[in-house]
Scaffold this motif. Sequence first.
Motif, PDB file in Angstrom:
ATOM      1  N   SER A  66       1.215  26.097  46.236  1.00 49.53           N
ATOM      2  CA  SER A  66       1.363  25.443  44.939  1.00 49.53           C
ATOM      3  C   SER A  66       0.471  26.030  43.854  1.00 49.53           C
ATOM      4  CB  SER A  66       1.044  23.950  45.076  1.00 49.53           C
ATOM      5  OG  SER A  66       1.800  23.353  46.105  1.00 49.53           O
ATOM      6  N   LEU A  67      -0.441  26.901  44.198  1.00 49.82           N
ATOM      7  CA  LEU A  67      -1.383  27.421  43.211  1.00 49.82           C
ATOM      8  C   LEU A  67      -0.682  28.215  42.105  1.00 49.82           C
ATOM      9  CD1 LEU A  67      -4.462  28.550  45.341  1.00 49.82           C
ATOM     10  CD2 LEU A  67      -4.426  26.816  43.562  1.00 49.82           C
ATOM     11  N   ILE A  68       0.116  29.189  42.488  1.00 53.75           N
ATOM     12  CA  ILE A  68       0.768  30.040  41.504  1.00 53.75           C
ATOM     13  C   ILE A  68       1.805  29.254  40.683  1.00 53.75           C
ATOM     14  CG2 ILE A  68       2.077  32.150  41.136  1.00 53.75           C
ATOM     15  CD1 ILE A  68      -0.847  32.477  42.058  1.00 53.75           C
ATOM     16  N   PRO A  69       2.690  28.432  41.296  1.00 53.90           N
ATOM     17  CA  PRO A  69       3.610  27.637  40.464  1.00 53.90           C
ATOM     18  C   PRO A  69       2.897  26.731  39.470  1.00 53.90           C
ATOM     19  CG  PRO A  69       4.348  27.633  42.733  1.00 53.90           C
ATOM     20  CD  PRO A  69       2.999  28.280  42.729  1.00 53.90           C
ATOM     21  N   LEU A  70       1.812  26.088  39.894  1.00 54.20           N
ATOM     22  CA  LEU A  70       1.075  25.220  38.971  1.00 54.20           C
ATOM     23  C   LEU A  70       0.412  26.034  37.873  1.00 54.20           C
ATOM     24  CD1 LEU A  70       0.129  22.374  38.264  1.00 54.20           C
ATOM     25  CD2 LEU A  70      -1.833  22.721  39.771  1.00 54.20           C
ATOM     26  N   SER A  71      -0.107  27.196  38.219  1.00 52.88           N
ATOM     27  CA  SER A  71      -0.729  28.053  37.211  1.00 52.88           C
ATOM     28  C   SER A  71       0.287  28.509  36.171  1.00 52.88           C
ATOM     29  CB  SER A  71      -1.372  29.266  37.886  1.00 52.88           C
ATOM     30  OG  SER A  71      -1.916  30.141  36.933  1.00 52.88           O
ATOM     31  N   ARG A  72       1.466  28.908  36.599  1.00 48.25           N
ATOM     32  CA  ARG A  72       2.518  29.316  35.655  1.00 48.25           C
ATOM     33  C   ARG A  72       2.986  28.136  34.819  1.00 48.25           C
ATOM     34  NH1 ARG A  72       5.100  34.086  36.180  1.00 48.25           N
ATOM     35  NH2 ARG A  72       6.977  33.147  35.304  1.00 48.25           N
ATOM     36  N   LEU A  73       3.047  26.955  35.430  1.00 46.67           N
ATOM     37  CA  LEU A  73       3.472  25.770  34.692  1.00 46.67           C
ATOM     38  C   LEU A  73       2.480  25.425  33.584  1.00 46.67           C
ATOM     39  CD1 LEU A  73       5.575  23.430  34.589  1.00 46.67           C
ATOM     40  CD2 LEU A  73       4.030  22.149  36.083  1.00 46.67           C
ATOM     41  N   VAL A  74       1.192  25.582  33.864  1.00 49.31           N
ATOM     42  CA  VAL A  74       0.168  25.234  32.875  1.00 49.31           C
ATOM     43  C   VAL A  74       0.117  26.253  31.755  1.00 49.31           C
ATOM     44  CG1 VAL A  74      -2.319  24.986  32.534  1.00 49.31           C
ATOM     45  CG2 VAL A  74      -1.223  23.903  34.491  1.00 49.31           C
ATOM     46  N   TYR A  75       0.128  27.525  32.114  1.00 49.99           N
ATOM     47  CA  TYR A  75      -0.114  28.568  31.119  1.00 49.99           C
ATOM     48  C   TYR A  75       1.175  29.107  30.469  1.00 49.99           C
ATOM     49  CZ  TYR A  75      -4.857  28.635  32.949  1.00 49.99           C
ATOM     50  OH  TYR A  75      -6.131  28.278  33.335  1.00 49.99           O
ATOM     51  N   LYS A  76       2.316  29.004  31.158  1.00 46.41           N
ATOM     52  CA  LYS A  76       3.554  29.557  30.611  1.00 46.41           C
ATOM     53  C   LYS A  76       4.670  28.535  30.466  1.00 46.41           C
ATOM     54  CE  LYS A  76       2.748  34.276  32.258  1.00 46.41           C
ATOM     55  NZ  LYS A  76       3.314  35.424  33.013  1.00 46.41           N
ATOM     56  N   GLY A  77       4.505  27.349  31.065  1.00 44.70           N
ATOM     57  CA  GLY A  77       5.549  26.351  30.985  1.00 44.70           C
ATOM     58  C   GLY A  77       6.668  26.630  31.966  1.00 44.70           C
ATOM     59  N   ALA A  78       7.717  25.809  31.883  1.00 50.00           N
ATOM     60  CA  ALA A  78       8.889  25.969  32.752  1.00 50.00           C
ATOM     61  C   ALA A  78      10.118  26.170  31.878  1.00 50.00           C
ATOM     62  CB  ALA A  78       9.058  24.742  33.648  1.00 50.00           C
ATOM     63  N   HIS A  79      10.894  27.195  32.203  1.00 49.72           N
ATOM     64  CA  HIS A  79      12.050  27.548  31.391  1.00 49.72           C
ATOM     65  C   HIS A  79      13.242  27.843  32.292  1.00 49.72           C
ATOM     66  CE1 HIS A  79       9.148  28.093  28.077  1.00 49.72           C
ATOM     67  NE2 HIS A  79       8.423  28.761  28.971  1.00 49.72           N
ATOM     68  N   ILE A  80      14.414  27.454  31.839  1.00 53.50           N
ATOM     69  CA  ILE A  80      15.674  27.835  32.468  1.00 53.50           C
ATOM     70  C   ILE A  80      16.487  28.568  31.419  1.00 53.50           C
ATOM     71  CG2 ILE A  80      17.784  27.051  33.594  1.00 53.50           C
ATOM     72  CD1 ILE A  80      16.326  24.643  34.624  1.00 53.50           C
ATOM     73  N   GLY A  81      16.501  29.885  31.530  1.00 56.84           N
ATOM     74  CA  GLY A  81      17.124  30.684  30.485  1.00 56.84           C
ATOM     75  C   GLY A  81      16.305  30.582  29.205  1.00 56.84           C
ATOM     76  N   ASN A  82      16.958  30.153  28.149  1.00 57.09           N
ATOM     77  CA  ASN A  82      16.279  29.966  26.868  1.00 57.09           C
ATOM     78  C   ASN A  82      15.890  28.514  26.617  1.00 57.09           C
ATOM     79  OD1 ASN A  82      16.562  32.710  26.201  1.00 57.09           O
ATOM     80  ND2 ASN A  82      18.640  32.358  25.397  1.00 57.09           N
ATOM     81  N   VAL A  83      16.114  27.668  27.621  1.00 60.82           N
ATOM     82  CA  VAL A  83      15.830  26.249  27.478  1.00 60.82           C
ATOM     83  C   VAL A  83      14.449  25.967  28.077  1.00 60.82           C
ATOM     84  CG1 VAL A  83      16.579  23.902  28.029  1.00 60.82           C
ATOM     85  CG2 VAL A  83      18.274  25.698  27.605  1.00 60.82           C
ATOM     86  N   THR A  84      13.587  25.340  27.306  1.00 54.83           N
ATOM     87  CA  THR A  84      12.242  24.989  27.767  1.00 54.83           C
ATOM     88  C   THR A  84      12.279  23.618  28.416  1.00 54.83           C
ATOM     89  OG1 THR A  84      11.215  26.302  26.010  1.00 54.83           O
ATOM     90  CG2 THR A  84       9.852  24.613  27.076  1.00 54.83           C
ATOM     91  N   ILE A  85      12.008  23.577  29.694  1.00 54.96           N
ATOM     92  CA  ILE A  85      11.964  22.314  30.425  1.00 54.96           C
ATOM     93  C   ILE A  85      10.589  21.669  30.301  1.00 54.96           C
ATOM     94  CG2 ILE A  85      12.332  21.212  32.676  1.00 54.96           C
ATOM     95  CD1 ILE A  85      14.826  22.499  31.430  1.00 54.96           C
ATOM     96  N   PHE A  86       9.550  22.493  30.354  1.00 49.21           N
ATOM     97  CA  PHE A  86       8.176  21.993  30.282  1.00 49.21           C
ATOM     98  C   PHE A  86       7.375  22.964  29.440  1.00 49.21           C
ATOM     99  CE2 PHE A  86       3.986  20.725  31.752  1.00 49.21           C
ATOM    100  CZ  PHE A  86       4.137  19.353  31.933  1.00 49.21           C
ATOM    101  N   PRO A  87       6.806  22.516  28.325  1.00 51.09           N
ATOM    102  CA  PRO A  87       6.083  23.447  27.448  1.00 51.09           C
ATOM    103  C   PRO A  87       4.749  23.864  28.056  1.00 51.09           C
ATOM    104  CG  PRO A  87       5.871  21.215  26.629  1.00 51.09           C
ATOM    105  CD  PRO A  87       6.824  21.142  27.786  1.00 51.09           C
TER     106      PRO A  87
END
Length: 288
Positions: free
Chosen positions: A144-165
């Motif tokens: 879970s370290l890398i997914p959480l790190s990407r979620l915090v610093y880059k957010g979550a995106h599906i294509g051009n849609v931002t799911i989590f900023p």
Amino acid sequence: MAAVTNSDTVVGEPMGRSVAAALGSRAGRWAVYAIAFLWTIPTFGILVSSFRPEKAVKTTGWWTFFAHPSVTLHNYSFVLNTKNGGDGLFTYLMNSFKITIPAVIISVGIAAIAAYAFSWMDFKGRDWLFVGVTLMLIVPLQMSLIPLSRLVYKGAHIGNVTIFPAFDFFKDSYAPLWLAHTCFGLPFCIFLLKNFMSGLPREVLESARVDGAGHLTIFRKLILPLSVPALASLGIYQFVYIWNDYLIATVFAGTDKAPIVQQLVNISGSRGQSWHLLTAAAFISMFF
């Protein structure tokens, strides 16, 4: 004669049991003393080695100090000096306090609220949700370290849609470390506190509800005071765990916010050749 023998046996049994109990308690007490003594030997060895010169530390065991005593403060002065130890060991100590104390308060506080909800609030899917929280205990931290790190610093995106900023305001603060320690510690904290709170007397809570107390009043005036032993134990456990954590700090902490655990690795050298300095730095870390 038989009656006398029987009466002697009956009278002697309690005396025999008391003597056995006394001997058992004494043996148990000395066993605890022995275990505590053996447990402190490595710590005492680190303390002695921290005051020994580099050559003596690397060539002889710490127990030889008593036969050939040689004391120096060079190890402590080196690790505490800002020129030799980067920003100085106290800077990393303060970083550890800034990381650990808020993370413990946040994780234990949220876990206490969640444990009360799982124990005394009726809502749909409560049991299945608690099972899901419990199952999170078996998820390896490394996954879970890398997914959480990407979620915090880059957010979550599906294509051009931002799911989590992305949390841009987190980047220059200790918040990513607080969030990481809270996320990874909540399953265990909730599981432990739920098992404790669910065992509290139901009659006390029902009496409070009869008197018109709501969930917030019950939680603040009844649950928290009754749960002080569990909260204190969990707080101590979380504090020690977060203080000694190295993996999460390596991923989420920059060089300016590194805890003392990371500095201990740097002090020991790239090949561990400076472990005579590590004894002084480690003892300072244990002391605080």
